[in-house]
Design a protein around this motif. Structure first.
Motif, PDB file in Angstrom:
ATOM      1  N   GLN A   1      -5.497   3.567  -5.211  1.00 50.90           N
ATOM      2  CA  GLN A   1      -4.793   3.258  -3.971  1.00 50.90           C
ATOM      3  C   GLN A   1      -5.757   2.735  -2.910  1.00 50.90           C
ATOM      4  O   GLN A   1      -5.379   1.899  -2.068  1.00 50.90           O
ATOM      5  CB  GLN A   1      -4.056   4.494  -3.456  1.00 50.90           C
TER       6      GLN A   1
ATOM      7  N   GLN B   1      -4.749  -5.637   0.389  1.00 52.12           N
ATOM      8  CA  GLN B   1      -3.655  -6.140   1.215  1.00 52.12           C
ATOM      9  C   GLN B   1      -3.844  -5.863   2.696  1.00 52.12           C
ATOM     10  O   GLN B   1      -2.947  -6.114   3.498  1.00 52.12           O
ATOM     11  CB  GLN B   1      -2.327  -5.531   0.752  1.00 52.12           C
TER      12      GLN B   1
ATOM     13  N   GLY C   1       0.775  -1.228   0.000  1.00 52.44           N
ATOM     14  CA  GLY C   1       0.000   0.000   0.000  1.00 52.44           C
ATOM     15  C   GLY C   1       0.804   1.275   0.000  1.00 52.44           C
ATOM     16  O   GLY C   1       0.238   2.365  -0.076  1.00 52.44           O
TER      17      GLY C   1
ATOM     18  N   SER D   1      -5.080  -0.754  -1.035  1.00 49.66           N
ATOM     19  CA  SER D   1      -5.015  -0.862   0.427  1.00 49.66           C
ATOM     20  C   SER D   1      -6.004  -1.904   0.946  1.00 49.66           C
ATOM     21  O   SER D   1      -5.701  -2.646   1.881  1.00 49.66           O
ATOM     22  CB  SER D   1      -5.308   0.497   1.068  1.00 49.66           C
TER      23      SER D   1
END
Length: 911
Positions: A523, A530, A463, A527
């Motif tokens: 993004q 993961q 991330g 995020s």
């Protein structure tokens, strides 16, 4: 005394004699000593005087005038009286007139005078002596026991030291004299203790004490006064042994149990730091939760890659290059899998395995925007000069050895190669992007995402964004009519070698390798994909001190707490907790390390605080039992199967999940079943037996049935799969709208399906629910001989088992002869009627087809598993079959012959 033989008398006696005979009778005062000293024992009467109490009078031996009649005492209300023992000799005695207590008064001083008896019996003209001082001392009696001044004595010592005096006990005595009021000796009554006491009450240890051996002692002590009278009650002395002051954390547990579903669990509710009194200017504490051995680095959702992407809102169109082996994804069957207890699909590459991805799976054009994502666990490469280790490679399949795009590791650097061809660009452009990161070779799991917006390429690791430290340019590749080969775990070298082979093998583990052309991932989605579901947390942030500063890493596996005040630090540490938001977390140990740095005034570090090593034990969750229930058999008319919507085999489906909950009571354990709600991630409907024939049947779900849900579906001739992380209710709704169609049902006898559902990528699976779809091949109504028993043409047949059983019970008796004759007659009549009915029916067959279609439209869905129809064996049903569709008759005339007999289930019918 004699002088010259003549008796000599004292002068005073001569004077007295002369006075007696020569004038006044009582001429002289009595005489006593000027002072006396006496002693009396308390609680006694007699006083011993020195000198004795004696009064003299010069008027003696004159009666009365020379006699002593009394002694009188003056002053302080002394509890004494003087008694004349002999009036002639003047002897007297001093005695107590009341209780004399030494504890009340040790000494008395008073005045005493002697009185003579006067001039005659009347006592007139008496005279008194001068005043004499009497000093009386009261002697003590040992009547009181020693008493300790405190009911309990407490003290603490540090282990390993010898003390001259740990503490002093003190007793006192109410007796007045030094002999009896003073404490002359103390004694420890408790035997076998490593302590001694002196005559002053000082207690000391006789050996070095150990905190590990014994943390406290309780001893009993007594006292003796100088008269050897023992204390009435002994006193207890409690001595605590303290460990040698060592700076560090105290009050923490080496293991903390975490029960799934309990939210946030404090790790150190009673922990505090001991600094041994040193002045400090600041404390910095770092807590690290080590979860590297759990799944892919921590407890994450273990759904399939497709389900996770759907759950996180990722754009559609990604291709899973490392799916689980199956009939349609068989290119991963030869790869080594690393079995995980939490259903993670992990492939392990040891430098000898690779897989060619089929051409139809590979995205043909990555375009200017694309995303490549994977989980990778990789360590340092063996050897001095490491070779390239390829994760993903698209190269020429034959003739040449050009790499069109590839992702590989070289000397702990991650490199992405992208060679465009002249049809896309014809200039010197960026082609190789390099990243040098510690994560690449730390032997831990990390999530790597490459977002390409050519010519810019960005790398995300767990991330966090990283730009390439090196970008090299290259010319585009010349266009050639050569097929490419996409490989995973190595690179395919199809040209410039004698035998095509794999090269540049990868050493490490991969999972969830996907590629998505045409779009880059946000993004937020990265995020989500993961994100760890477990980590450290702080409860009640508002209760922390103003001087406290704290910082988490993105995964919340690392927490740093800083502060200046020890109390604030202790409060902050008591708020640190562990949390796991998964409904079914991975059980097992999580190690927890706490390191502390203490700063003193004017120094960098002044105290060494030992590291804490603790564990969090995540207890196993209650495993759910997923149950699919519903009707196992569905029989429908052929027209329903041919219709535009077909039939819904799972219309009555229900999905439930239960867990076993145990509770202890009275030493026994009782278990109960509790229904729980949780998500599912896929449900597969598989065809049992021959696969579906696309030319005449299908199993599908309309896209509208998935709207508003986190679900998607794929189907094939083997069945249909509905996937996505969603609740059981949405899966129920979707499965109930799965449709089975068969536009040539005449050739179909039955079709069997098996439904299974999963949670957490197969970690928990349901029962296999089997469903059989049958076809009701309608025949035209046949006129029965017994018109009363025959049902009307447009009425739905209903079986009444109880009525049939009753009739059969009456028929079980042997019939009389008359009855036999009647039956034979009726049988003959039946034959005649059947022949007539058949001819009439053949004449009106075309007209009855339209009526039969109306009947089929009005019939409801029904299951014939419990249907029992009694057919008269004398009836001839051959040739009485109704034909549903003329087109079907042309396609398969032989099907009409198969409709001569319908096999009914008569298991519930008693003959």
């Amino acid at each position: 005394m004699q002088i010259l033989g003549v008796p000599f008398l004292p002068v005073w006696l001569l004077l007295g004699i002369c006075g007696a005979f020569g004038g006044k009778v009582n001429k002289h005062k009595p005489w006593i000593e000027t002072s006396y000293h006496g002693v009396i024992t308390e609680n006694m009467d007699t006083v011993l005087l020195d000198p004795p109490l004696v009064a003299l009078d010069k008027d003696a031996p004159v009666p009365y005038a020379g006699e002593i009649c009394a002694f009188k005492i003056y002053g302080e209300e002394a509890p004494f009286e003087a008694v004349v023992l002999n009036r002639t000799s003047g002897e007297g005695v001093l005695q107590a007139s009341g209780p004399v207590d030494c504890e009340s008064q040790k000494e008395y001083t008073f005045i005493i005078q002697a009185y003579d008896c006067g001039a005659g019996p009347s006592g007139a003209d008496w005279k008194k002596s001068h005043k004499a001082v009497v000093h009386i001392q009261v002697d003590d009696v040992n009547e009181f026991c020693p008493v300790f001044r405190e009911p309990l004595y407490k003290a603490s010592v540090t282990e390993g030291k010898i003390y001259d005096s740990i503490l002093q006990v003190e007793a006192w005595d109410q007796d007045c004299s030094p002999q009896y009021s003073q404490i002359c000796n103390y004694e420890i009554v408790t035997a076998g203790t490593p302590f001694a006491i002196d005559r002053n009450g000082n207690i000391r240890n006789t050996e070095r004490l150990s905190y590990d051996k014994q943390q406290s002692y309780t001893i009993m002590v007594t006292a003796f006064d100088c008269g050897q009278k023992r204390a009435k009650e002994d006193v207890a002395v409690h001595i605590d042994v303290k460990p040698v002051c060592k700076p560090g954390w105290q009050g923490w547990s080496k293991r903390v149990d975490y029960e799934p579903g309990t939210g946030s669990r404090p790790l150190f509710p009673k922990m505090h730091i001991e600094t041994c009194g040193g002045p400090l200017s600041g404390v910095k504490v770092m807590l690290e939760l080590q979860t590297n051995h759990i799944g892919k680095g921590c407890d994450r959702e273990t759904y399939s890659e497709k389900s996770l992407q759907k759950l996180c809102g990722a754009a559609s169109g990604s291709t899973d290059l490392l799916p689980g082996p199956s009939s349609s994804t068989n290119w991963t069957a030869s790869l080594l899998t690393d079995s995980s207890r939490d259903s993670d699909l992990i492939y392990r590459f040891d430098g000898h395995q690779a897989a060619n991805v089929p051409h139809h799976v590979v995205p043909q054009n990555l375009t200017d925007q694309f995303t490549i994502a994977t989980w990778m666990k990789h360590g340092p490469s063996p050897g001095l000069r490491a070779e390239k280790e390829t994760l993903l490679c698209n190269s020429d399949k034959t003739e040449m050895n050009r790499h069109h795009y590839s992702l590989y590791v070289h000397n702990c650097r991650l490199v992405f190669l992208l060679r465009r061809d002249f049809t896309q660009v014809d200039t010197f452009r960026p082609a190789e992007f390099h990243w040098k990161l510690e994560q690449i070779c730390d032997k831990e799991w990390h999530y790597y995402v490459i977002n390409a917006e050519f010519p810019a390429v960005t790398l995300f690791v767990d991330g966090v964004t990283y730009e390439p430290y090196l970008v090299t340019d290259d010319w585009p590749i010349h266009t050639a009519k050569i097929d490419t080969q996409l490989t995973v775990g190595a690179c395919w070298q199809g040209g410039e070698v004698g035998t095509p082979r794999f090269t540049q093998y990868f050493h490490g583990s991969l999972s969830g390798l996907t590629i998505r052309p045409g779009r880059i991932e946000t993004q937020k989605v990265i995020s989500c994909l993961q994100a760890c579901k477990e980590g450290l947390d702080i409860n009640s942030l508002e209760s922390l001190g103003k001087d406290i500063k704290f910082h988490f890493n993105p995964a919340q596996s690392l927490l740093v707490v800083e502060g200046e005040d020890l109390d604030s630090i202790n409060t902050a540490m008591s708020k640190v907790s562990y949390i796991n938001s998964r409904q079914f977390p991975t059980p097992g140990l999580r190690r927890l390390h706490v390191t502390t740095a203490v700063q003193c005034f004017g120094e960098d570090t002044c105290l060494s605080i030992p590291e804490i090593k603790s564990v969090v034990m995540v207890l196993p969750p209650s495993e759910p039992r997923i149950t699919i229930a519903g009707s196992n058999r569905l029989v429908r008319p052929a027209n329903d199967l041919r219709g535009p919507l077909g039939v819904a085999p799972f219309k009555e489906l229900h999905i439930t999940s239960t867990v076993m909950k145990g509770d202890g009571f009275g030493g026994s354990h009782r278990q109960g079943v509790t229904e729980v709600m949780h998500n599912l991630d896929y449900c597969d409907v598989l065809v049992i037996g021959e696969e579906l024939n696309p030319e005449r049947e299908s199993l599908e779900i309309h896209h509208s049935a998935l709207l508003g849900k986190h679900l998607d579906a794929t189907n094939s001739t083997s069945g249909i799969s509905i996937y996505g992380v969603d609740c059981m209710a949405h899966y129920e709704q979707a499965l109930r709208q799965v449709r089975y169609r068969n536009w040539r049902p005449a050739a179909l006898n039955e079709r069997k399906f098996r439904l299974t559902c999963s949670e957490l990528n197969g970690r928990y699976t349901s029962n296999g629910f089997n469903l059989e779809v049958g076809v009701l091949h309608h025949s035209a109504p046949v006129e029965h001989v017994n018109h009363v028993a025959a049902q009307p043409q447009y009425m739905r047949p209903v079986h009444h088992p109880l009525m049939i059983h009753t009739l059969n019970s009456h028929m079980s008796a042997a019939p009389p002869a008359a009855t036999v004759v009647i039956v034979v007659c009726i049988a003959a009549l039946v034959v005649i009627v059947v022949i007539g009915v058949y001819r009439i029916h053949a004449t009106h067959q075309e007209g009855s087809r339209e009526d039969e279609e109306e009947v089929k439209d009005t019939e409801e869905d029904w299951d014939n598993s419990a249907l029992n129809i009694t057919v008269n064996p004398m009836e001839n049903v051959g040739g009485a079959q109704a034909h549903d569709d003329e087109e079907e008759e042309r396609e398969d005339v032989s099907e009409r012959k198969q409709k001569k007999k319908i096999e009914w289930d008569s298991t519930s019918l008693t003959y």
